[in-house]
Design an enzyme around this catalytic site. Structure first.
Site, PDB file in Angstrom:
ATOM      1  N   GLU A 113       0.843  -1.205   0.000  1.00  0.00           N
ATOM      2  CA  GLU A 113       0.000   0.000   0.000  1.00  0.00           C
ATOM      3  C   GLU A 113       0.872   1.247   0.000  1.00  0.00           C
ATOM      4  OE1 GLU A 113      -2.134  -0.352   3.677  1.00  0.00           O
ATOM      5  OE2 GLU A 113      -2.949  -2.312   3.118  1.00  0.00           O
ATOM      6  N   LYS A 115       2.200   4.599   1.600  1.00  0.00           N
ATOM      7  CA  LYS A 115       2.309   5.074   2.984  1.00  0.00           C
ATOM      8  C   LYS A 115       1.891   6.542   2.973  1.00  0.00           C
ATOM      9  CE  LYS A 115       5.180   4.985   7.078  1.00  0.00           C
ATOM     10  NZ  LYS A 115       4.837   6.306   7.543  1.00  0.00           N
ATOM     11  N   LYS A 314      10.575   3.214   3.028  1.00  0.00           N
ATOM     12  CA  LYS A 314      10.367   4.668   2.863  1.00  0.00           C
ATOM     13  C   LYS A 314      11.179   5.279   1.732  1.00  0.00           C
ATOM     14  CE  LYS A 314       9.293   7.108   6.618  1.00  0.00           C
ATOM     15  NZ  LYS A 314       9.368   7.708   7.938  1.00  0.00           N
ATOM     16  N   CYS A 408      36.925  42.326   5.048  1.00  0.00           N
ATOM     17  CA  CYS A 408      37.258  40.902   4.995  1.00  0.00           C
ATOM     18  C   CYS A 408      37.152  40.292   6.399  1.00  0.00           C
ATOM     19  CB  CYS A 408      38.676  40.718   4.445  1.00  0.00           C
ATOM     20  SG  CYS A 408      39.242  39.012   4.562  1.00  0.00           S
ATOM     21  N   CYS A 432      46.399  38.309   3.470  1.00  0.00           N
ATOM     22  CA  CYS A 432      45.202  37.740   4.120  1.00  0.00           C
ATOM     23  C   CYS A 432      45.488  36.271   4.458  1.00  0.00           C
ATOM     24  CB  CYS A 432      44.014  37.855   3.173  1.00  0.00           C
ATOM     25  SG  CYS A 432      42.536  37.047   3.787  1.00  0.00           S
TER      26      CYS A 432
HETATM   27  S1  IVH Z   1      -0.162   0.023   8.639  1.00  0.00           S
HETATM   28  C1  IVH Z   1       0.806  -1.131  13.192  1.00  0.00           C
HETATM   29  N1  IVH Z   1      -0.450   1.191   6.366  1.00  0.00           N
HETATM   30  O1  IVH Z   1       2.381   5.139   9.097  1.00  0.00           O
HETATM   31  C2  IVH Z   1       0.752   0.002  12.325  1.00  0.00           C
HETATM   32  N2  IVH Z   1       0.252   2.506   8.183  1.00  0.00           N
HETATM   33  O2  IVH Z   1       4.949   5.101  10.407  1.00  0.00           O
HETATM   34  C3  IVH Z   1       0.117  -0.424  11.081  1.00  0.00           C
HETATM   35  N3  IVH Z   1       0.573   4.865   7.627  1.00  0.00           N
HETATM   36  O3  IVH Z   1       1.144   4.718  12.314  1.00  0.00           O
HETATM   37  C4  IVH Z   1       0.055   0.674  10.192  1.00  0.00           C
HETATM   38  N4  IVH Z   1      -0.012   4.715   5.526  1.00  0.00           N
HETATM   39  O4  IVH Z   1      -0.313   6.025  10.674  1.00  0.00           O
HETATM   40  C5  IVH Z   1      -0.106   1.358   7.635  1.00  0.00           C
HETATM   41  N5  IVH Z   1      -0.802   2.066   4.276  1.00  0.00           N
HETATM   42  C6  IVH Z   1      -0.464   2.234   5.529  1.00  0.00           C
HETATM   43  C7  IVH Z   1      -0.083   3.489   6.058  1.00  0.00           C
HETATM   44  C8  IVH Z   1       0.266   3.577   7.385  1.00  0.00           C
HETATM   45  C9  IVH Z   1       0.382   5.526   6.496  1.00  0.00           C
HETATM   46  C10 IVH Z   1       1.031   5.452   8.888  1.00  0.00           C
HETATM   47  C11 IVH Z   1       0.296   4.937  10.084  1.00  0.00           C
HETATM   48  C12 IVH Z   1       1.355   4.415  10.990  1.00  0.00           C
HETATM   49  C13 IVH Z   1       2.575   5.112  10.475  1.00  0.00           C
HETATM   50  C14 IVH Z   1       3.848   4.365  10.812  1.00  0.00           C
END
Ligand code: IVH
Length: 670
Positions: A113, A115, A314, A408, A432
């Site tokens: 997915e 992020k 990331k 300077c 200098c």
């Molecule tokens: S799964 C146990 N899926 O990223 C945590 N988190 O850095 C499971 N986030 O706290 C999270 N997109 O708020 C998940 N597709 C995604 C996400 C996602 C953004 C955020 C989420 C989490 C944070 C962690």
């Protein structure tokens, strides 16, 4: 051990400070990448040295501290965080771990997915109705933001469809579209409302308004990425199945979600998302990879901080916001003053950046830079750090403007501006200290005299000890003096002396380049030595003659002429010529003549040649001209009214020729 403990404490202090700015004040002072990097460092250190783990370490906390504005609510299931990686290796370790634990014959599928860079929320639905919404808080207790969340249009107040469980938790991300964020900030411009530095902070600030009417005005959005059932349900086999079911009940799920079954597919997805990153109207900071099978997720479980079945892969952030704390005006070798911005270190594309050149005074004016400004840093072409802009809204009222100095910063002499070249220079040259030091570095550098081993560090130490006040002093250094410097032993000091002796033998073009005359680089040095052949001619050349050389313009000609108009420079060059063994420029095609590589001394006056002309002709043929008779002299050329050199040569039985003999020799060789 003491050192490690100190490092751990330092990291904790920094992370706690950043947490406070980020979560409590909604004003991040470091980029996410840097934050994650520091947290990771701390995590790894604590892993290796478990005795130093304390209950209040940032690694032991899952989320942020809870602000007192909202009522605290306990989460039914802890809201964990995600393990991070920035590279494929990190991902592969994760996959290996999963494979070891799962030991199944069939392919393991992963649900990938985007992020989303927003604010994590938990939504509780009872009988299909939204009854509670909460922020993550510290992972166990969050803030009750139900009223505010109810104003978000994409979050259904009631789920629609069949088989909706009695009680259900939906987890996901509240975010603001980039376009809405820009609109909000433009409104802020006129309405003087609060300014947000990015869409995530805008979402977070909007979500945590006491007055939910304000939240309602902000166009917030939601994507679901997680869930919890309060009763065991076995109709769903995979994470993806549940997401699709939630979608059918009216919960927004991002459509970029993809099932992958190996690291190549995952890497493809990662690259595709990174490429399309700018085209999404919402911020993403990576991808999240989750084991798709719910049974396997359960089998693998979680640690206290994050689930073992998911990882965030990331992206590197290419831009970062940081705080400027100083602008230093650095004096270069040729006296050019370059402003350099120093700021709180930030990670951009995986590299820690602490400073960036501001190039010239017009760049400072363009940015209208003030001390303590929040600035946007980018790595231009993903390499050179550049200050892109200033966040003027974040400037404090009494901030002091950055002005270019008039004097300077090193030698205090007045600076001169050259409008044509957009530069400001200190013209004090070797008076200098900054220029002197940089000239020393340059003089012995690889493309100049190439004294390998005599680098800036050793030169700095020699200057500090006052063993070298000028370039000449380097050639009279004693081994004992070098041994006197810190971290230099017997072997190294012998090597440095040897290197200096070796560097004495050089070519005319290298020598010209080594002088560090403003705008005379390697190419121009080569052109000059090709043209003048003998150094004397070069040193005494008029502006006109210099300018007549192909490829040498007015500016360069002026710089060379001005350089030799300063008597200190002339004295230095004369002395260097005496000490060094400079091979004149010569055409390699003349190697086979009688003069090539011969040490020649000239005495007296000549009918047909000026001294300079004669030297020029001889050096073209590959001769070395010297001022003194020694055992090494191969030939003495004498004209009328010759001096003592004639008798000295005679004594040493050195071959001598008159102007007439010289004439026929030259004719023959040419
Ligand atoms: S799964 C146990 N899926 O990223 C945590 N988190 O850095 C499971 N986030 O706290 C999270 N997109 O708020 C998940 N597709 C995604 C996400 C996602 C953004 C955020 C989420 C989490 C944070 C962690």
């Amino acid at each position: 051990m003491k050192k490690i403990k100190h490092k751990i404490n330092k990291l904790r202090k920094a992370i706690l400070k950043y947490d406070y700015f980020y979560h409590t004040l909604d004003q991040p002072i470091v980029s996410d990448a840097e934050y994650d990097y520091l947290l990771n460092q701390l995590y790894n250190l604590e892993l290796k040295h478990k005795q130093f783990i304390t209950f209040d370490s940032p690694t032991q906390k899952v989320g942020a501290n809870v602000l007192n504005k909202f009522k605290k609510v306990a989460h039914f299931f802890p809201m964990l965080s995600l393990e991070n990686t920035f590279d494929l290796n990190g991902y592969l370790k994760f996959e290996n771990r999963i494979q070891k634990k799962c030991i199944i014959n069939s392919t393991i599928n992963f649900c990938c997915e985007l992020k989303i860079d927003g604010v994590a929320v938990s939504l509780i639905y009872e009988e299909g109705n939204l009854i509670r919404a909460a922020t993550r808080g510290d992972g166990f207790f969050g803030e009750n933001i139900t009223e505010n969340v109810k104003t978000i249009k994409s979050i259904p107040l009631k789920l629609n469809g069949f088989n909706i469980p009695k009680r259900l938790e939906i987890r996901g991300e509240v975010f603001m579209l980039k376009s809405d964020f820009f609109e909000l900030n433009t409104q802020s411009d006129t309405g003087k409302k609060k300014f947000f530095s990015n869409p995530r902070n805008a979402a977070s600030g909007s979500l945590r308004q006491i007055d939910s009417k304000i939240t309602a005005q902000r166009k917030l959005m939601f994507f679901c990425h997680g869930f919890n059932f309060f009763k065991e349900i076995d109709i769903f086999k995979t994470h993806y199945d549940v997401l699709m079911q939630l979608k059918s009940w009216g919960i927004p799920v991002n459509k970029e979600t993809l099932i992958c079954s190996n690291h190549l597919e995952i890497l493809n997805y990662y690259r595709k998302c990174e490429k399309n990153r700018a085209s999404f109207d919402f911020d993403i900071d990576g991808i999240v990879i989750k084991l798709n099978s719910l049974d396997l997720q359960k089998k693998i479980g979680c640690n206290s901080k994050s689930p073992r079945w998911a990882i965030a892969f990331k992206f590197f952030s290419k831009e970062a916001i940081t705080k400027l704390y100083d602008v230093k005006f650095e004096v270069g070798r040729t006296g050019i003053i370059t402003p350099v911005a120093y700021f709180n270190p930030v990670y951009i594309s995986g590299v820690l950046i602490k400073k960036a050149s501001l190039y010239n005074h017009s760049e400072i004016n363009r940015l209208n830079l003030h001390f303590n400004d929040y600035i946007v840093i980018k790595r231009s072409g993903d390499v050179i750090p550049k200050v892109i802009s200033v966040i003027i809204k974040k400037r404090s009222e009494n901030a002091k403007k950055v002005f270019f100095p008039i004097y300077c910063p090193v030698c205090n002499s007045e600076l001169f501006s050259n409008k044509e070249e957009k530069i400001i220079r200190c013209l004090s040259g070797l008076i200098c200290d900054a220029q002197k030091k940089k000239l020393f570095y340059h003089f012995f550098s690889k493309n100049a005299l190439d004294a390998n081993g005599l680098g800036p560090k050793v030169i700095d130490k020699l200057i500090q000890k006052k063993f070298v006040l000028n370039l000449i002093d380097f050639f009279y250094l004693k081994k004992e003096q070098i041994k006197n410097l810190s971290n230099i032993g017997e072997k190294k000091s012998v090597k440095i002396i040897e290197t200096i002796v070796k560097s004495k033998k050089t070519t005319m073009n290298r020598f010209i380049y080594s002088l560090g005359i403003f705008s005379v680089g390697e190419m121009i040095s080569q052109k000059l030595s090709n043209y003048f052949i003998c150094l004397d001619n070069f040193i005494n050349a008029s502006r006109k003659e210099l300018q007549s050389i192909d490829g040498i313009g007015k500016v360069v000609a002026n710089n060379i002429f001005n350089y030799f108009s300063i008597s200190e420079n002339r004295k230095l060059v004369d002395k260097l010529i005496e000490i060094l063994d400079i091979i004149p420029y010569h055409d390699t095609s003349c190697k086979k003549n009688n003069i090539f590589n011969k040490n020649i001394v000239i005495t007296g006056k000549f009918k047909e040649f000026s001294r300079i002309k004669l030297k020029q002709i001889l050096t073209t043929l590959g001769a070395r001209i010297s001022n003194k008779i020694s055992k090494k002299t191969d030939l003495l050329i004498f004209g009328k009214k010759f001096g003592s050199k004639f008798f000295e040569a005679n004594k040493l039985n050195i071959k001598m020729i008159s102007e007439e003999e010289l004439n026929s020799l030259i004719k023959k060789e040419r």
